[in-house]
Design a protein around this motif. Structure first.
Motif, PDB file in Angstrom:
ATOM      1  N   ASN A   1     -16.405  42.005 -39.878  1.00 25.82           N
ATOM      2  CA  ASN A   1     -16.080  40.586 -39.932  1.00 25.82           C
ATOM      3  C   ASN A   1     -17.377  39.771 -39.822  1.00 25.82           C
ATOM      4  N   GLU A   2     -17.570  38.834 -40.722  1.00 23.85           N
ATOM      5  CA  GLU A   2     -18.825  38.066 -40.721  1.00 23.85           C
ATOM      6  C   GLU A   2     -19.001  37.283 -39.427  1.00 23.85           C
ATOM      7  N   GLY A   3     -17.903  36.682 -38.940  1.00 24.40           N
ATOM      8  CA  GLY A   3     -17.985  35.863 -37.738  1.00 24.40           C
ATOM      9  C   GLY A   3     -18.464  36.625 -36.517  1.00 24.40           C
ATOM     10  N   THR A   4     -18.184  37.932 -36.478  1.00 25.61           N
ATOM     11  CA  THR A   4     -18.594  38.750 -35.337  1.00 25.61           C
ATOM     12  C   THR A   4     -20.103  38.680 -35.128  1.00 25.61           C
ATOM     13  N   HIS A   5     -20.839  38.617 -36.237  1.00 26.11           N
ATOM     14  CA  HIS A   5     -22.299  38.656 -36.133  1.00 26.11           C
ATOM     15  C   HIS A   5     -22.886  37.297 -35.771  1.00 26.11           C
ATOM     16  N   VAL A   6     -22.052  36.256 -35.798  1.00 25.32           N
ATOM     17  CA  VAL A   6     -22.514  34.923 -35.400  1.00 25.32           C
ATOM     18  C   VAL A   6     -22.431  34.771 -33.876  1.00 25.32           C
ATOM     19  N   LEU A   7     -21.541  35.551 -33.253  1.00 26.40           N
ATOM     20  CA  LEU A   7     -21.278  35.390 -31.818  1.00 26.40           C
ATOM     21  C   LEU A   7     -22.499  35.760 -30.981  1.00 26.40           C
ATOM     22  N   GLN A   8     -22.597  35.096 -29.817  1.00 19.94           N
ATOM     23  CA  GLN A   8     -23.751  35.312 -28.943  1.00 19.94           C
ATOM     24  C   GLN A   8     -23.645  36.651 -28.214  1.00 19.94           C
ATOM     25  N   PRO A   9     -24.704  37.459 -28.239  1.00 14.12           N
ATOM     26  CA  PRO A   9     -24.672  38.691 -27.434  1.00 14.12           C
ATOM     27  C   PRO A   9     -24.747  38.352 -25.952  1.00 14.12           C
ATOM     28  N   PRO A  10     -23.942  39.005 -25.100  1.00 14.47           N
ATOM     29  CA  PRO A  10     -23.894  38.633 -23.682  1.00 14.47           C
ATOM     30  C   PRO A  10     -25.245  38.713 -22.969  1.00 14.47           C
ATOM     31  N   LEU A  11     -26.055  39.696 -23.318  1.00 13.33           N
ATOM     32  CA  LEU A  11     -27.315  39.854 -22.586  1.00 13.33           C
ATOM     33  C   LEU A  11     -28.239  38.643 -22.764  1.00 13.33           C
ATOM     34  N   VAL A  12     -28.118  37.964 -23.899  1.00 10.38           N
ATOM     35  CA  VAL A  12     -28.924  36.763 -24.126  1.00 10.38           C
ATOM     36  C   VAL A  12     -28.558  35.701 -23.096  1.00 10.38           C
ATOM     37  N   ALA A  13     -27.236  35.601 -22.810  1.00  9.65           N
ATOM     38  CA  ALA A  13     -26.774  34.571 -21.881  1.00  9.65           C
ATOM     39  C   ALA A  13     -27.001  34.972 -20.425  1.00  9.65           C
ATOM     40  N   PHE A  14     -26.986  36.282 -20.139  1.00  6.87           N
ATOM     41  CA  PHE A  14     -27.024  36.738 -18.745  1.00  6.87           C
ATOM     42  C   PHE A  14     -28.446  36.848 -18.204  1.00  6.87           C
ATOM     43  N   GLU A  15     -29.424  36.597 -19.037  1.00  8.02           N
ATOM     44  CA  GLU A  15     -30.811  36.763 -18.614  1.00  8.02           C
ATOM     45  C   GLU A  15     -31.128  35.827 -17.448  1.00  8.02           C
ATOM     46  N   GLY A  16     -31.656  36.392 -16.373  1.00  2.00           N
ATOM     47  CA  GLY A  16     -32.061  35.585 -15.236  1.00  2.00           C
ATOM     48  C   GLY A  16     -30.975  35.291 -14.231  1.00  2.00           C
ATOM     49  N   LEU A  17     -29.726  35.660 -14.531  1.00  2.00           N
ATOM     50  CA  LEU A  17     -28.639  35.411 -13.572  1.00  2.00           C
ATOM     51  C   LEU A  17     -28.596  36.531 -12.526  1.00  2.00           C
ATOM     52  N   PRO A  18     -28.144  36.209 -11.292  1.00  2.00           N
ATOM     53  CA  PRO A  18     -28.025  37.248 -10.260  1.00  2.00           C
ATOM     54  C   PRO A  18     -27.109  38.377 -10.722  1.00  2.00           C
ATOM     55  N   LYS A  19     -27.444  39.607 -10.330  1.00  2.00           N
ATOM     56  CA  LYS A  19     -26.714  40.765 -10.855  1.00  2.00           C
ATOM     57  C   LYS A  19     -25.773  41.374  -9.810  1.00  2.00           C
ATOM     58  N   THR A  20     -24.727  42.044 -10.307  1.00  2.00           N
ATOM     59  CA  THR A  20     -23.885  42.893  -9.452  1.00  2.00           C
ATOM     60  C   THR A  20     -23.704  44.222 -10.161  1.00  2.00           C
ATOM     61  N   ASP A  21     -22.920  45.111  -9.538  1.00  2.00           N
ATOM     62  CA  ASP A  21     -22.741  46.448 -10.101  1.00  2.00           C
ATOM     63  C   ASP A  21     -21.403  46.605 -10.805  1.00  2.00           C
ATOM     64  N   PHE A  22     -20.672  45.510 -10.972  1.00  2.00           N
ATOM     65  CA  PHE A  22     -19.342  45.653 -11.569  1.00  2.00           C
ATOM     66  C   PHE A  22     -19.025  44.436 -12.425  1.00  2.00           C
ATOM     67  N   GLY A  23     -17.904  44.501 -13.123  1.00  2.00           N
ATOM     68  CA  GLY A  23     -17.474  43.381 -13.961  1.00  2.00           C
ATOM     69  C   GLY A  23     -18.448  43.142 -15.113  1.00  2.00           C
TER      70      GLY A  23
END
Lengths: 225, 172
Positions: free
Chosen positions: A75-97
């Motif tokens: 699906n073309e739209g799938t490749h437009v979506l933001q990868p999660p790691l781009v958004a999660f950079e610099g946020l505090p981390k946990t071991d789950f979820g």
């Protein structure tokens, strides 16, 4: 004879194909999980000696949408979506979820999500009240903090439909939570999941020193006790 | 005769290898999607669209839970809101923001309807999915998903909306 050889080639080819497919699916396993192969006298390696062989393989974390297994890569739209790691950079981390500590992210100011659909200046109605729930079992007692919940949610999300706002009015147990009721309406679905790593997030208040486990009725009735 | 026997045993090996390779390829692929990604397939498959995928993580960074779950009336239940495109265009549910003003508008079909066809309504990574319900598996890409497949794979609670979908299609 030629046909026999062809059969063996086909067999070998299929096995290689299968092995390739397996390697592709499990390629994301951690290197640390794999033991260095021990070579025997004939150079054979026993698969029985791999470390933690019956445990689930560590799955790859925060994959981009085309590789995550629920988005369709065709699906073309799938490749437009933001990868999660781009958004999660610099946020505090946990071991789950999501492997992101969303409450810390909010409280430390890494995120400032809107509390109103259109007005970014609306401030949430925060209530700082901890509710302690004594637990019958020997695990630590539960402390429910209203603060992080009211930072994200509105009173009407939980009260009175899910929790009656009154002391001793709510029967809560882990079975109900695991089946998606009470706390389990959110926890275990969207807010932090219920795993052995996250027990202490709720069960956080140690029992008093003089605490003893309650006797079961069978024990109390036992004349030879 | 001996040659023929040998021929059959060799082909037996080839056949076993074929079965094994097919089994490996068709084995339920464990999905590695983001925790709390919601697949919504109430009506999509029956209407010939890919199921919609809602990423909680993306929206949580921009809005607090309260905005959708208190103000916009989203229930705490995957597939429980009976969202249709008509409601979205009317400004309800997703349409409250996905209207070209707060966020991009409904003409970007593929950005929501991006799930693998045949995936039942579910929350990815939920406790119930891990402990009780069997994991879903992706359908082969060339095979068209049979409409009867989706309810069989879905959790019992989701069976009703899936059955309601063909009825709605008939009305149209």
């Amino acid at each position: 004879m030629k046909k026999i050889n062809f059969a063996t080639i086909v067999a070998a080819g299929l096995v290689c194909f299968a092995a390739g497919a397996l390697a592709a699916t499990e390629g994301a396993t951690k290197d640390s999980m794999q033991l260095k192969p021990v070579k025997g006298e004939e150079g054979k390696v026993s698969a029985a000696n791999t470390f933690n062989r019956l445990l689930k393989k560590d799955k790859a974390r925060n994959l981009p949408p085309p590789e995550d297994g629920i988005h369709d890569a065709d699906n073309e739209g799938t490749h437009v979506l933001q990868p999660p790691l781009v958004a999660f950079e610099g946020l505090p981390k946990t071991d789950f979820g999501n492997y992101v500590d969303w409450v810390q992210s909010l409280q430390k100011g890494f995120l400032n999500p809107r509390y109103d659909r259109v007005d970014p200046t609306v401030e949430p109605l925060v209530m700082d009240l901890d509710i302690v729930r004594e637990v019958k079992a020997s695990v630590p007692d539960v402390v429910f903090p209203h603060k992080p919940h009211t930072q994200w949610l509105h009173c009407s999300n939980c009260h009175p439909a899910i929790f009656i706002p009154q002391k001793n009015a709510n029967q809560i147990n882990m079975s109900a939570i695991l089946l998606g009721q009470k706390c389990g309406v959110c926890h275990g679905k969207v807010s932090f999941p219920i795993t052995t790593l996250s027990c202490k997030k709720c069960h956080s208040k140690p029992k008093p020193d003089d605490w003893k486990p309650p006797l079961s009725s069978a024990s109390v009735k036992n004349p030879w006790r | 005769m001996i040659n023929i026997k040998g021929f059959f045993t060799k082909w037996r090996v080839a056949f076993a290898a074929l079965i094994a390779s097919v089994a490996v390829v068709l084995m339920p692929q464990s999905s590695t999607a983001e925790y709390a990604d919601v697949v919504i397939n109430n009506y999509a498959d029956a209407a010939g669209m890919r199921p919609a995928v809602f990423p909680h993580w993306y929206h949580r960074i921009r809005f607090r839970c309260k905005v959708c779950h208190a103000d916009l009336g989203f229930k705490f239940k995957a597939g429980g809101n009976k969202i249709t495109m008509a409601k979205i265009i009317d400004g309800q549910f997703c349409g409250a923001c996905h209207n070209g003003e707060i966020s991009w508008s409904v003409e970007n079909c593929g950005m929501c309807h991006s799930g693998i066809p045949g995936t039942p309504t579910s929350i990815h990574g939920s406790t119930i999915q891990r402990l009780v319900a069997p994991t879903y598996k992706a359908l082969p890409k060339d095979g068209q998903p049979a409409p009867s497949d989706a309810p069989a794979d879905a959790a019992p609670a989701d069976a009703a909306p899936a059955e309601a979908a063909p009825a709605k299609a008939k009305k149209k």
